[in-house]
Write an enzyme that holds these catalytic residues in place. Sequence first.
Site, mmCIF file in Angstrom:
data_model
loop_
_atom_site.group_PDB
_atom_site.id
_atom_site.type_symbol
_atom_site.label_atom_id
_atom_site.label_comp_id
_atom_site.label_asym_id
_atom_site.label_seq_id
_atom_site.Cartn_x
_atom_site.Cartn_y
_atom_site.Cartn_z
ATOM 1 N N LYS A 192 2.233 -3.963 6.549
ATOM 2 C CA LYS A 192 2.617 -3.964 5.128
ATOM 3 C C LYS A 192 4.113 -3.672 4.993
ATOM 4 O O LYS A 192 4.822 -4.299 4.206
ATOM 5 C CB LYS A 192 1.811 -2.909 4.353
ATOM 6 N N TYR A 248 -1.752 -1.491 10.823
ATOM 7 C CA TYR A 248 -2.018 -1.981 9.455
ATOM 8 C C TYR A 248 -0.858 -1.585 8.533
ATOM 9 O O TYR A 248 -0.285 -2.426 7.826
ATOM 10 C CB TYR A 248 -3.339 -1.417 8.914
ATOM 11 N N SER A 278 0.835 -1.200 0.000
ATOM 12 C CA SER A 278 0.000 0.000 0.000
ATOM 13 C C SER A 278 0.868 1.248 0.000
ATOM 14 O O SER A 278 1.992 1.232 0.535
ATOM 15 C CB SER A 278 -0.848 -0.020 1.278
HETATM 16 P P1 NAD Z 1 -10.777 -7.384 1.031
HETATM 17 O O1 NAD Z 1 -10.968 -7.445 2.499
HETATM 18 O O2 NAD Z 1 -11.953 -7.128 0.169
HETATM 19 O O3 NAD Z 1 -10.074 -8.735 0.517
HETATM 20 C C1 NAD Z 1 -9.178 -9.470 1.306
HETATM 21 C C2 NAD Z 1 -9.610 -10.925 1.223
HETATM 22 O O4 NAD Z 1 -8.731 -11.737 1.995
HETATM 23 C C3 NAD Z 1 -11.014 -11.156 1.778
HETATM 24 O O5 NAD Z 1 -11.757 -11.909 0.855
HETATM 25 C C4 NAD Z 1 -10.783 -11.919 3.080
HETATM 26 O O6 NAD Z 1 -11.851 -12.803 3.363
HETATM 27 C C5 NAD Z 1 -9.490 -12.640 2.768
HETATM 28 N N1 NAD Z 1 -8.657 -12.967 3.932
HETATM 29 C C6 NAD Z 1 -8.256 -12.147 4.931
HETATM 30 N N2 NAD Z 1 -7.461 -12.803 5.802
HETATM 31 C C7 NAD Z 1 -7.337 -14.066 5.316
HETATM 32 C C8 NAD Z 1 -6.635 -15.214 5.754
HETATM 33 N N3 NAD Z 1 -5.894 -15.197 6.867
HETATM 34 N N4 NAD Z 1 -6.724 -16.354 5.008
HETATM 35 C C9 NAD Z 1 -7.477 -16.389 3.885
HETATM 36 N N5 NAD Z 1 -8.163 -15.335 3.435
HETATM 37 C C10 NAD Z 1 -8.095 -14.184 4.142
HETATM 38 O O7 NAD Z 1 -9.640 -6.304 0.752
HETATM 39 P P2 NAD Z 1 -9.128 -5.719 -0.632
HETATM 40 O O8 NAD Z 1 -9.498 -4.295 -0.683
HETATM 41 O O9 NAD Z 1 -9.500 -6.596 -1.750
HETATM 42 O O10 NAD Z 1 -7.559 -5.791 -0.361
HETATM 43 C C11 NAD Z 1 -6.749 -6.864 -0.822
HETATM 44 C C12 NAD Z 1 -5.330 -6.637 -0.332
HETATM 45 O O11 NAD Z 1 -4.857 -5.390 -0.809
HETATM 46 C C13 NAD Z 1 -5.197 -6.603 1.190
HETATM 47 O O12 NAD Z 1 -3.989 -7.247 1.542
HETATM 48 C C14 NAD Z 1 -5.117 -5.127 1.495
HETATM 49 O O13 NAD Z 1 -4.422 -4.848 2.671
HETATM 50 C C15 NAD Z 1 -4.377 -4.599 0.268
HETATM 51 N N6 NAD Z 1 -4.649 -3.179 -0.003
HETATM 52 C C16 NAD Z 1 -5.939 -2.764 -0.151
HETATM 53 C C17 NAD Z 1 -6.193 -1.419 -0.403
HETATM 54 C C18 NAD Z 1 -7.609 -0.917 -0.565
HETATM 55 O O14 NAD Z 1 -7.814 0.276 -0.483
HETATM 56 N N7 NAD Z 1 -8.592 -1.752 -0.809
HETATM 57 C C19 NAD Z 1 -5.129 -0.510 -0.513
HETATM 58 C C20 NAD Z 1 -3.834 -0.974 -0.365
HETATM 59 C C21 NAD Z 1 -3.600 -2.322 -0.119
HETATM 60 C C1 UD1 Z 2 -6.953 4.999 3.864
HETATM 61 C C2 UD1 Z 2 -6.025 4.411 4.896
HETATM 62 C C3 UD1 Z 2 -4.815 3.799 4.194
HETATM 63 C C4 UD1 Z 2 -5.269 2.773 3.161
HETATM 64 C C5 UD1 Z 2 -6.208 3.449 2.169
HETATM 65 C C6 UD1 Z 2 -6.751 2.439 1.180
HETATM 66 C C7 UD1 Z 2 -6.394 5.831 6.875
HETATM 67 C C8 UD1 Z 2 -5.803 6.848 7.795
HETATM 68 N N1 UD1 Z 2 -5.628 5.474 5.826
HETATM 69 O O1 UD1 Z 2 -6.269 6.011 3.202
HETATM 70 O O2 UD1 Z 2 -3.979 3.165 5.146
HETATM 71 O O3 UD1 Z 2 -4.152 2.231 2.473
HETATM 72 O O4 UD1 Z 2 -7.315 4.014 2.888
HETATM 73 O O5 UD1 Z 2 -7.548 3.023 0.218
HETATM 74 O O6 UD1 Z 2 -7.490 5.351 7.082
HETATM 75 N N2 UD1 Z 2 -12.566 11.257 3.759
HETATM 76 C C9 UD1 Z 2 -13.589 12.092 4.135
HETATM 77 N N3 UD1 Z 2 -14.723 11.534 4.651
HETATM 78 C C10 UD1 Z 2 -14.878 10.174 4.801
HETATM 79 C C11 UD1 Z 2 -13.813 9.330 4.399
HETATM 80 C C12 UD1 Z 2 -12.664 9.904 3.900
HETATM 81 O O7 UD1 Z 2 -13.491 13.301 4.016
HETATM 82 O O8 UD1 Z 2 -15.919 9.733 5.289
HETATM 83 C C13 UD1 Z 2 -11.345 11.849 3.150
HETATM 84 C C14 UD1 Z 2 -10.065 11.563 3.916
HETATM 85 O O9 UD1 Z 2 -9.838 12.518 4.898
HETATM 86 C C15 UD1 Z 2 -9.035 11.581 2.778
HETATM 87 C C16 UD1 Z 2 -9.812 11.068 1.557
HETATM 88 O O10 UD1 Z 2 -11.190 11.263 1.881
HETATM 89 O O11 UD1 Z 2 -8.624 12.888 2.516
HETATM 90 C C17 UD1 Z 2 -9.574 9.605 1.259
HETATM 91 O O12 UD1 Z 2 -9.810 8.847 2.428
HETATM 92 P P1 UD1 Z 2 -9.808 7.240 2.420
HETATM 93 O O13 UD1 Z 2 -10.696 6.760 1.350
HETATM 94 O O14 UD1 Z 2 -10.084 6.777 3.811
HETATM 95 O O15 UD1 Z 2 -8.325 6.858 1.982
HETATM 96 P P2 UD1 Z 2 -6.896 7.290 2.616
HETATM 97 O O16 UD1 Z 2 -7.054 8.282 3.695
HETATM 98 O O17 UD1 Z 2 -6.037 7.671 1.493
#
Ligand code: NAD
Ligand code: UD1
Length: 338
Positions: A153, A149, A124
Amino acid sequence: MSILITGGAGYIGSHTCIELLEAGFNIVVADNLCNSSREALKRVEKLTNKTIPFYPVDVRNQKAMTDVFKAHTIEAVIHFAGLKSVGQSTQMPRTYYDNNVIGTLKLIEVMEQFDVRHLVFSSSATVYGDPSTVPITEDMPTGATTNPYGRSKYIVEEMLKDISIADDKWNFTILRYFNPVGAHKSGQIGEDPKGIPNNLVPFIAQVAVGKREQLSVFGDDYDTKDGTGVRDYIHIVDLAEGHVAALKTHRQDSGLHIYNLGSGTGSSVLEMLKAFEKSCGKTLPHAIQPRRPGDIAECYADPAFAQKALNWKATHTIEAMTDDTWRWQSGNPNGYES
Ligand code: NAD
Ligand code: UD1
């Protein structure tokens, strides 16, 4: 030969499954469904007209994972499985380190047992902390994370670096995602957060569909274009395609490869709100609130390295992101339970 997708039923995993199947890969999914629904994969199967071998297992369960590796010839693993809520991680740090760090370590041990050496890891932009400048390039400092979290990572990234130095047979690709949003064009799969969404776009979507009263805008006094936080939103299908590109590019490689997956464009909270209002054809109530603790003003990627090395580029506009989110949310107001 198959690609094992851990966490493949989740938001990013399910969209990546579609792109992999469409690119001709065979896939196998292992997911304990702790934050997802089996229905997501059923819909992926319907959309692609393919069957996905599915194992409802925890990646930390090495016996169950061994059975998966025995049942299929695995060529590479895309490791999405993990927990992702920043707030929850501050309440339950042990659970986060166990799932995200120990889970990855245990997975790697099973991979080694079967001599599967190619892993793509979901990292991330949070590993950059509060960057000193934007856009962010891959060589900028990492590690100044502000919550368990983010640290989980960062720790996995460092662990993969150390393992690849000690044993040059490993082939690791670390993908640092910026802010994934949007949904598949079909409106059949999308993000289905449990409880109150933490992230901006899912929250706006729930206001639009009438599940939440109003959006709280966390701060309008940042040093940004309109005072609200600026982020790099990337369409989920672009992000999914980034995984296919990374997998193909490094299929025969070894070593460690790190890429930012972002669009390269910074958008403010108010810009996202406006785009969503256009998509859903409604004015959405919002109120300015104090800054959210831990938030930074501005964060967006320099995606040039990924563009060049992976021959990949995010192409979807903000409008496509909000249009597609709205199609998914309005068609599935209760997510996969609809
Ligand atoms: P998500 O929660 O939708 O998907 C994660 C999946 O992993 C889920 O289906 C959950 O059931 C499964 N899971 C969790 N722990 C597990 C375990 N121990 N064994 C087997 N399955 C397990 O999340 P996502 O948004 O699809 O994110 C996927 C990955 O990307 C995660 O590692 C997350 O940290 C990373 N990531 C997500 C974002 C975001 O904004 N969505 C941003 C940066 C990184
Ligand atoms: C958040 C996580 C980050 C993660 C990322 C995934 C935090 C502090 N950081 O980041 O670790 O990797 O999501 O996408 O949670 N906002 C509002 N109102 C809301 C929600 C968000 O104003 O109800 C604003 C926030 O202040 C920010 C922007 O929207 O400026 C985006 O927020 P968000 O979607 O939570 O993502 P990140 O803050 O970038």
